[in-house]
Design a protein around this motif. Structure first.
Motif, PDB file in Angstrom:
ATOM      1  N   ASP A  33      12.143 -31.158   0.587  1.00  0.00           N
ATOM      2  CA  ASP A  33      12.611 -32.520   0.354  1.00  0.00           C
ATOM      3  C   ASP A  33      13.852 -32.764   0.937  1.00  0.00           C
ATOM      4  O   ASP A  33      14.624 -31.941   1.421  1.00  0.00           O
ATOM      5  N   VAL A  83      12.405 -42.481  -3.758  1.00  0.00           N
ATOM      6  CA  VAL A  83      11.488 -42.634  -4.787  1.00  0.00           C
ATOM      7  C   VAL A  83      10.733 -41.205  -5.335  1.00  0.00           C
ATOM      8  O   VAL A  83       9.974 -40.983  -4.215  1.00  0.00           O
ATOM      9  N   ASN A  84      10.887 -40.598  -6.160  1.00  0.00           N
ATOM     10  CA  ASN A  84      10.454 -39.300  -6.452  1.00  0.00           C
ATOM     11  C   ASN A  84       9.451 -39.141  -7.269  1.00  0.00           C
ATOM     12  O   ASN A  84       9.016 -38.023  -7.683  1.00  0.00           O
ATOM     13  N   GLU A  85       8.493 -40.233  -7.366  1.00  0.00           N
ATOM     14  CA  GLU A  85       7.412 -40.369  -8.267  1.00  0.00           C
ATOM     15  C   GLU A  85       6.307 -39.101  -7.821  1.00  0.00           C
ATOM     16  O   GLU A  85       5.970 -39.110  -6.539  1.00  0.00           O
ATOM     17  N   THR A  86       6.013 -38.331  -8.752  1.00  0.00           N
ATOM     18  CA  THR A  86       4.847 -37.405  -8.477  1.00  0.00           C
ATOM     19  C   THR A  86       4.603 -36.515  -9.834  1.00  0.00           C
ATOM     20  O   THR A  86       5.145 -36.982 -10.901  1.00  0.00           O
ATOM     21  N   ALA A 146       8.287 -33.163   1.600  1.00  0.00           N
ATOM     22  CA  ALA A 146       8.370 -34.276   0.630  1.00  0.00           C
ATOM     23  C   ALA A 146       7.846 -33.808  -0.423  1.00  0.00           C
ATOM     24  O   ALA A 146       7.134 -34.476  -1.063  1.00  0.00           O
ATOM     25  N   ARG A 175      -1.831 -34.332  -8.748  1.00  0.00           N
ATOM     26  CA  ARG A 175      -1.997 -35.608  -8.316  1.00  0.00           C
ATOM     27  C   ARG A 175      -2.860 -35.116  -6.909  1.00  0.00           C
ATOM     28  O   ARG A 175      -2.722 -34.481  -6.165  1.00  0.00           O
ATOM     29  N   ARG A 187       2.298 -36.066   1.746  1.00  0.00           N
ATOM     30  CA  ARG A 187       1.762 -37.115   0.865  1.00  0.00           C
ATOM     31  C   ARG A 187       2.631 -37.936   0.238  1.00  0.00           C
ATOM     32  O   ARG A 187       3.783 -37.737  -0.279  1.00  0.00           O
ATOM     33  N   ASN A 188       2.362 -39.400   0.417  1.00  0.00           N
ATOM     34  CA  ASN A 188       2.841 -40.357  -0.305  1.00  0.00           C
ATOM     35  C   ASN A 188       4.608 -40.505   0.031  1.00  0.00           C
ATOM     36  O   ASN A 188       5.270 -40.753  -0.819  1.00  0.00           O
ATOM     37  N   ALA A 197      17.322 -41.326   7.294  1.00  0.00           N
ATOM     38  CA  ALA A 197      16.453 -40.800   6.520  1.00  0.00           C
ATOM     39  C   ALA A 197      15.140 -41.392   6.800  1.00  0.00           C
ATOM     40  O   ALA A 197      14.035 -40.822   6.277  1.00  0.00           O
ATOM     41  N   GLU A 212       3.529 -30.696  -6.527  1.00  0.00           N
ATOM     42  CA  GLU A 212       2.877 -30.629  -5.691  1.00  0.00           C
ATOM     43  C   GLU A 212       2.582 -29.055  -5.077  1.00  0.00           C
ATOM     44  O   GLU A 212       1.456 -28.570  -5.407  1.00  0.00           O
ATOM     45  N   ILE A 244      14.860 -30.093   3.863  1.00  0.00           N
ATOM     46  CA  ILE A 244      14.166 -30.506   5.225  1.00  0.00           C
ATOM     47  C   ILE A 244      14.186 -31.969   5.351  1.00  0.00           C
ATOM     48  O   ILE A 244      13.527 -32.712   4.572  1.00  0.00           O
ATOM     49  N   ASN A 245      14.963 -32.718   6.327  1.00  0.00           N
ATOM     50  CA  ASN A 245      14.978 -34.103   6.549  1.00  0.00           C
ATOM     51  C   ASN A 245      13.806 -34.368   7.490  1.00  0.00           C
ATOM     52  O   ASN A 245      13.729 -33.900   8.543  1.00  0.00           O
ATOM     53  N   LEU A 246      12.677 -34.852   7.208  1.00  0.00           N
ATOM     54  CA  LEU A 246      11.517 -35.028   7.996  1.00  0.00           C
ATOM     55  C   LEU A 246      11.534 -35.843   9.284  1.00  0.00           C
ATOM     56  O   LEU A 246      10.887 -35.702  10.208  1.00  0.00           O
TER      57      LEU A 246
HETATM   58  C1  LIG Z   1       6.917 -40.181  -3.833  1.00  0.00           C
HETATM   59  S1  LIG Z   1       7.606 -38.687  -3.551  1.00  0.00           S
HETATM   60  C2  LIG Z   1       6.047 -37.902  -3.027  1.00  0.00           C
HETATM   61  C3  LIG Z   1       6.075 -36.439  -3.756  1.00  0.00           C
HETATM   62  C4  LIG Z   1       4.675 -35.719  -3.627  1.00  0.00           C
HETATM   63  N1  LIG Z   1       4.352 -35.341  -2.125  1.00  0.00           N
HETATM   64  C5  LIG Z   1       3.323 -36.404  -3.872  1.00  0.00           C
HETATM   65  O1  LIG Z   1       2.840 -36.915  -3.318  1.00  0.00           O
HETATM   66  O2  LIG Z   1       3.365 -36.476  -5.169  1.00  0.00           O
HETATM   67  C6  LIG Z   1       8.368 -38.956  -1.909  1.00  0.00           C
HETATM   68  C7  LIG Z   1       9.355 -37.924  -1.739  1.00  0.00           C
HETATM   69  O3  LIG Z   1       9.742 -37.988  -0.274  1.00  0.00           O
HETATM   70  C8  LIG Z   1      11.111 -37.620   0.033  1.00  0.00           C
HETATM   71  N2  LIG Z   1      11.623 -37.935   1.225  1.00  0.00           N
HETATM   72  C9  LIG Z   1      11.956 -39.419   1.533  1.00  0.00           C
HETATM   73  N3  LIG Z   1      12.403 -39.432   2.622  1.00  0.00           N
HETATM   74  C10 LIG Z   1      12.347 -38.241   3.007  1.00  0.00           C
HETATM   75  C11 LIG Z   1      12.850 -37.539   4.315  1.00  0.00           C
HETATM   76  N4  LIG Z   1      13.188 -38.379   5.355  1.00  0.00           N
HETATM   77  N5  LIG Z   1      12.541 -36.312   4.833  1.00  0.00           N
HETATM   78  C12 LIG Z   1      11.982 -35.546   3.669  1.00  0.00           C
HETATM   79  N6  LIG Z   1      11.676 -35.986   2.504  1.00  0.00           N
HETATM   80  C13 LIG Z   1      11.774 -37.375   2.247  1.00  0.00           C
HETATM   81  C14 LIG Z   1      11.884 -38.055  -1.155  1.00  0.00           C
HETATM   82  O4  LIG Z   1      13.102 -37.523  -1.659  1.00  0.00           O
HETATM   83  C15 LIG Z   1      10.649 -38.137  -2.270  1.00  0.00           C
HETATM   84  O5  LIG Z   1      10.842 -36.832  -3.040  1.00  0.00           O
END
Ligand SMILES: C[S@@+](CC[C@H](N)C(=O)[O-])C[C@H]1O[C@@H](n2cnc3c(N)ncnc32)[C@H](O)[C@@H]1O
Length: 274
Positions: A141, A76-79, A112, A83, A216-217, A22, A118, A196-198
């Motif tokens: 995500d 970390v799912n903070e959103t 993500a 935002r 973002r984030n 991941a 968002e 989707i896994n980035l």
């Molecule tokens: C802190 S949240 C950001 C949410 C939103 N983009 C924002 O800025 O408020 C980070 C998100 O990235 C996702 N994430 C982490 N690794 C990832 C990956 N490899 N591929 C896709 N999503 C991923 C997490 O599951 C989480 O929901």
């Protein structure tokens, strides 16, 4: 049930496995958050030994499914709604709106997206401008757990902790009987949610060409090397003159990118110039 010991060597290989899959980088300290969450998850999956859990994740045919569950517990799912709203306004006003006016059908991808606040914010901004039906919105995500909540379009009251634009809330959101905010279903159904896994170039490619990508984030949880690869892959998805937006506390300049950094109304983004 006793908690299994957490020898650091096992934590190191477990954290490498998570990073390989991941991109997420964790400190494998014996008393840290990573150790805690992996231990809890391994117990839930029926393993008292972290080494057995590692072998299961790595070699058992059911390992990939369990790895997804482990990552679900680690992210970390903070959103929240609205935002870093200024940047979303720039994406709508300077990238999506002119393309619609030129007769095109632009596409924005919220990569993500976590629990969906968002893309919901973007959808409300577009609805307010009468543009929602003319734009394709994709939101993704890695975590199925957060995507299930995103698809429901229903959040806790904390999602509304900052309301810079009360008119958007009044117009496009309702309170459910418990007082929690709920997005207008007509707005929600315009968002195409996907897993989707980035860090997987094939999955990123599958989203197709985009005019705007919001990432973002999330890069902050990756190593610089992984973040650079993710940005390079996302850049491939950008159409010429399209833009990548990262979080306000993130910068691509340190990582190096072929995209050009620009600023409009105090919001930074990265444009594909060729
Ligand atoms: C802190 S949240 C950001 C949410 C939103 N983009 C924002 O800025 O408020 C980070 C998100 O990235 C996702 N994430 C982490 N690794 C990832 C990956 N490899 N591929 C896709 N999503 C991923 C997490 O599951 C989480 O929901």
């Amino acid at each position: 049930m006793t908690r299994p010991a957490a020898p650091s060597r096992v934590l190191v290989i477990l954290s490498s496995l998570v990073e390989e899959y991941a991109g997420l980088k964790f400190e494998p300290d014996e008393n840290g958050a990573f150790s805690d969450r992996v231990t809890t998850r391994s117990l839930e999956a029926g393993f008292e030994s972290l080494l057995d859990y590692y072998y299961y994740l790595r070699y058992d045919p059911r390992g990939p499914d369990e790895l997804k569950k482990l990552v679900d517990d680690l992210v970390v799912n903070e959103t929240y709604l609205f935002r870093e709203l200024d940047a979303l306004r720039v994406a709508v006003t300077h990238f999506l709106k002119p393309r619609v006016e030129a007769g095109q059908r632009p596409r924005l991808w919220s990569a993500a997206c976590s629990t969906g606040e968002e893309p919901a914010t973007v959808a409300m901004l577009l609805a307010q401008e009468g543009l929602l039906e003319h734009v394709d919105l994709v939101a993704s995500d890695i975590s199925e757990k957060v995507l299930a909540r995103a698809r429901a379009g229903q959040w806790s009251r904390r999602a509304l902790r900052e309301v810079p634009s009360p008119t958007l809330v009044t117009r496009w959101m309702r309170e459910d009987p418990a007082g929690a905010p709920r997005l207008d279903p007509e707005v929600l159904r315009r968002i195409d949610f996907r897993r989707i896994n980035l860090t997987d170039p094939g999955e990123v490619r599958s989203v197709g060409p985009c005019d705007v990508v919001l990432c973002r984030n999330v890069l902050i949880y990756f190593s610089d090397e992984t973040a650079s690869k993710v940005v390079a892959n996302l850049s491939q998805n950008l159409k010429a003159d399209g833009a990548l937006f990262v979080g306000v506390s993130e910068s691509l300049l340190r990582l190096g990118t072929a995209l050009a950094c620009e600023e409009i109304d105090r919001s930074f983004f990265y444009r594909k110039t060729a």
